[in-house]
Design an enzyme around this catalytic site. Structure first.
Site, PDB file in Angstrom:
ATOM      1  N   ALA A  13       5.271   4.468  -0.534  1.00  0.00           N
ATOM      2  CA  ALA A  13       5.365   4.024  -1.932  1.00  0.00           C
ATOM      3  C   ALA A  13       5.846   2.581  -1.988  1.00  0.00           C
ATOM      4  CB  ALA A  13       6.312   4.923  -2.726  1.00  0.00           C
ATOM      5  N   ASP A  14       5.449   1.902  -3.038  1.00  0.00           N
ATOM      6  CA  ASP A  14       5.895   0.524  -3.242  1.00  0.00           C
ATOM      7  C   ASP A  14       5.947   0.233  -4.738  1.00  0.00           C
ATOM      8  OD1 ASP A  14       6.540  -2.019  -1.720  1.00  0.00           O
ATOM      9  OD2 ASP A  14       5.085  -2.766  -3.170  1.00  0.00           O
ATOM     10  N   THR A  15       7.037  -0.397  -5.147  1.00  0.00           N
ATOM     11  CA  THR A  15       7.219  -0.767  -6.552  1.00  0.00           C
ATOM     12  C   THR A  15       7.169  -2.282  -6.690  1.00  0.00           C
ATOM     13  OG1 THR A  15       8.577   1.192  -6.990  1.00  0.00           O
ATOM     14  CG2 THR A  15       8.770  -0.632  -8.547  1.00  0.00           C
TER      15      THR A  15
ATOM     16  N   LYS B 249       2.628   1.411   4.523  1.00  0.00           N
ATOM     17  CA  LYS B 249       3.874   2.103   4.860  1.00  0.00           C
ATOM     18  C   LYS B 249       3.587   3.515   5.359  1.00  0.00           C
ATOM     19  CE  LYS B 249       6.810  -0.427   1.576  1.00  0.00           C
ATOM     20  NZ  LYS B 249       7.612  -0.327   0.331  1.00  0.00           N
TER      21      LYS B 249
END
Length: 197
Positions: free
Chosen positions: A72-74, A56
């Site tokens: 960011a990634d959750t 990203k």
């Protein structure tokens, strides 16, 4: 409270991440990215989350060489199975049933890229979340609100879905979408932000 030392670009459409950065006093530009978020066969949750955060950030970097790009990634994971954002109501209900009465892990990875400083780092935090045990009718009623559809694991701890969570062990902000303490420590360490004077 903090001010950026360089232009900040958030490579995310998440309203929760935008809120957290704004609460810290950080000014930034939001450039959501459109990347393939399909896990590679055999890819574990930690590797997947970090790869997504980096991809990203890279996708938003473009010509912004003097900017710090935040990706960011959750990921919600239970027994190494990744539960992403549900594709539809049926999958949302399936995810809620998997989590119901169990402990799962929420991982949020973030990447910081600044091309002109040759900065390219990724960090992640993990939080253990204990779900309450609810009758099927309660899970269905929550799913039917539509709240789960844009959230990893089909629930959000910061909103209506908060009633599902009995307890957490670790960072609460990590579950919401960004491990704020680790994020700010990293930004300070690399001289990307400073205290407002």
């Amino acid at each position: 409270m903090f001010t950026p030392r360089c232009p900040l670009i958030l490579a995310s459409a998440s309203p929760r991440r935008r809120d957290m950065l704004s609460q810290l006093g950080l000014t930034y530009t939001c450039i959501p990215t459109n990347i393939d978020e399909t896990p590679i066969a055999g890819e574990g949750p930690r590797t997947f989350a970090r790869r997504m955060a980096i991809e990203k950030a890279e996708a938003a970097a473009g010509q912004n060489k003097n900017a710090c790009i935040i990706g960011a990634d959750t990921v919600v994971a239970i027994k190494d199975r990744i539960l992403g954002k549900p594709q539809d109501m049926k999958e949302a209900k399936e995810y809620l049933n998997i989590l119901n009465g169990n402990i799962h892990t929420v991982l949020t990875a973030f990447a910081l890229i600044k091309k002109d400083a040759d900065l390219n780092i990724a960090q992640h935090a993990e939080t253990q979340v204990t779900f309450g045990h609810f009758p099927q009718a309660v899970l269905n009623a929550y799913a039917d609100t539509g709240d789960p559809l844009d959230k990893a694991g089909a629930y959000g701890m910061q909103g209506l879905g908060s009633f599902l969570v009995v307890s957490i062990q670790g960072s609460a902000s990590n579950v919401i979408g960004l491990p704020i303490s680790l994020f700010i420590q990293t930004m300070l360490q690399h001289h990307l932000v400073r205290l407002k004077v």
